[in-house]
Motif scaffolding. Structure first.
Motif, short mmCIF file in Angstrom:
data_model
loop_
_atom_site.label_atom_id
_atom_site.label_comp_id
_atom_site.label_asym_id
_atom_site.label_seq_id
_atom_site.Cartn_x
_atom_site.Cartn_y
_atom_site.Cartn_z
N LEU A 55 1.31 -13.50 -1.64
CA LEU A 55 1.03 -13.01 -2.99
C LEU A 55 -0.39 -12.48 -3.16
O LEU A 55 -0.60 -11.46 -3.82
CB LEU A 55 1.31 -14.10 -4.02
N SER A 56 -1.39 -13.16 -2.61
CA SER A 56 -2.76 -12.68 -2.83
C SER A 56 -2.97 -11.28 -2.26
O SER A 56 -3.75 -10.50 -2.81
CB SER A 56 -3.78 -13.66 -2.25
N ALA A 57 -2.26 -10.95 -1.18
CA ALA A 57 -2.36 -9.59 -0.63
C ALA A 57 -1.85 -8.57 -1.63
O ALA A 57 -2.41 -7.47 -1.76
CB ALA A 57 -1.59 -9.49 0.68
N LEU A 58 -0.79 -8.91 -2.35
CA LEU A 58 -0.28 -8.02 -3.39
C LEU A 58 -1.27 -7.91 -4.54
O LEU A 58 -1.56 -6.80 -5.01
CB LEU A 58 1.06 -8.52 -3.91
N LEU A 59 -1.79 -9.03 -5.00
CA LEU A 59 -2.66 -9.00 -6.18
C LEU A 59 -3.95 -8.25 -5.91
O LEU A 59 -4.44 -7.52 -6.79
CB LEU A 59 -2.95 -10.43 -6.64
N ARG B 216 -5.71 -0.67 -6.59
CA ARG B 216 -4.96 0.57 -6.85
C ARG B 216 -4.65 0.78 -8.33
O ARG B 216 -4.00 1.75 -8.68
CB ARG B 216 -3.64 0.53 -6.07
N GLY B 217 -5.05 -0.13 -9.18
CA GLY B 217 -4.76 0.02 -10.61
C GLY B 217 -3.30 -0.22 -10.96
O GLY B 217 -2.78 0.39 -11.89
N GLN C 9 0.82 -1.21 0.00
CA GLN C 9 0.00 0.00 0.00
C GLN C 9 0.86 1.26 0.00
O GLN C 9 0.56 2.23 -0.72
CB GLN C 9 -0.93 -0.03 1.21
N GLU C 10 1.94 1.25 0.78
CA GLU C 10 2.76 2.47 0.83
C GLU C 10 3.61 2.62 -0.42
O GLU C 10 3.88 3.75 -0.85
CB GLU C 10 3.60 2.47 2.11
N LEU C 11 4.02 1.53 -1.04
CA LEU C 11 4.69 1.65 -2.34
C LEU C 11 3.75 2.30 -3.36
O LEU C 11 4.16 3.18 -4.13
CB LEU C 11 5.15 0.29 -2.85
#
Length: 253
Positions: free
Chosen positions: A182-186, A192-193, A77-79
Motif C-alpha cells: 500500500l505505501s508504494a501506491l500512496l 502523480r496527483g 506508475q503505468e496506470l
C-alpha cells in the motif's frame, strides 16, 4: 502496435477508465471483474492481469499487481501514465491491533514506508498518506455493506516471513495491520496527483507470528471467514470508487 502499449504491464497508453481497483492476486482481479457489467480482459502480462467494465454505470479498471512493492509500483506508475486518476488497493493483511478480527476490513489512513522500493525514490521522511476523501468513501461503503471495519495506519513491509534481523514492534504504536504494497501506491499517488486509498481484509494475526504453528495453528488465508471478508471487500472497493466519482462530479457541477 507495440508502441501503443506500456512496456511493463502491456496496458494501452490511452483509453482506460479513470478509476481503478488494484489487487495482488490475478485470480482476485478476475473475481472482482466478475462483479462488473460488460467486463473484458484488457491485458495479461507477467503478474499484471487487467480488466475493464462498469460498476453501477461507472467505467472502472481492475488490475493485479503481484506480491511486493517493487513490482506493484510498476503497475501503479503505468496506470497513472495511461490516465487512471483514482486508485483503491483491495488486499489482505495481518492484524496488529487487538480487537480486529479475521475477515474484518481495515481502511488505511496512512502507511509505514517499509516497502522496499519508495526509500530508493524519496527520503524516508516523506509520508505515505491516503486521500481523505478515499478514506471517507471506503468507510461509507463499508457501513452500507454491513462489513465490520476499522480505520488506522498500516505497516507496509517488504518481507513477509521474519528473518534474523530484529524488527521494531509497531504494536505499541497503535498500527492496525501489516501488508506489503500500500505505501508504494500512496507515495505514487502523491507524486502523480492521484486520489488513492486502501481497504484490506484481515486474514490472520501479525505476520511475524503467523509461522508460529504452536500458537496460531499455522497461517491459513483460505478460511471461510476470510473468503466472506473478501467478498464484502470487493463490493466496498468498487462502491467507494463510485462514491468518489459521484462526489467529484458534484464538486465540479
Amino acid at each position: 502496435m507495440t508502441q501503443d502499449l506500456l512496456p511493463i504491464t502491456r496496458i494501452p497508453r490511452t483509453g482506460l477508465p479513470a478509476h481503478a481497483v488494484v489487487v495482488g492476486d490475478p485470480a482476485r482481479a478476475a473475481a472482482v471483474a466478475a462483479l462488473l457489467d460488460s467486463a473484458e480482459e484488457v491485458s495479461y502480462h507477467r503478474e499484471y492481469q487487467v480488466f475493464s467494465g462498469s460498476w453501477k454505470g461507472l467505467p472502472v479498471v481492475v488490475a493485479s499487481h503481484g506480491v511486493g512493492g517493487p513490482g506493484a509500483i510498476l503497475l501503479f506508475q503505468e496506470l497513472a501514465d495511461a490516465g487512471v486518476r483514482t486508485i483503491v488497493r483491495f488486499g489482505t493483511a495481518g492484524a496488529i491491533k487487538p480487537g480486529i478480527g479475521d475477515g474484518d476490513l481495515v481502511i488505511a489512513e496512512a502507511a509505514v514506508r517499509d516497502d522496499g522500493v519508495t526509500q530508493q525514490l524519496l527520503p524516508p521522511e516523506y509520508p505515505a498518506v491516503s486521500a481523505p476523501e478515499a478514506v471517507i468513501a471506503l468507510q461509507r461503503a463499508a457501513r452500507e455493506a454491513g462489513a465490520p471495519h476499522h480505520r488506522g495506519i498500516v505497516w507496509t513491509r517488504a518481507a513477509f516471513q521474519p528473518g534474523l534481523i530484529p524488527l521494531f514492534s509497531y504494536a505499541g504504536a497503535g498500527l492496525a495491520a501489516i501488508e506489503m504494497e500500500l505505501s508504494a501506491l500512496l507515495v505514487t499517488a502523491s507524486l502523480r496527483g492521484l486520489v488513492a486509498g486502501g481497504v484490506l481484509v484481515v486474514d490472520g494475526a501479525n505476520a511475524d507470528e503467523l509461522v508460529d504453528e504452536e500458537t496460531t495453528g499455522g497461517y491459513d488465508p483460505h478460511r471461510e471467514v476470510v473468503a466472506a471478508g473478501v467478498e464484502k471487500g470487493a463490493v466496498v472497493s468498487l462502491e467507494a470508487l463510485r462514491l468518489l466519482a459521484e462526489d467529484a462530479a458534484e464538486g465540479t457541477a
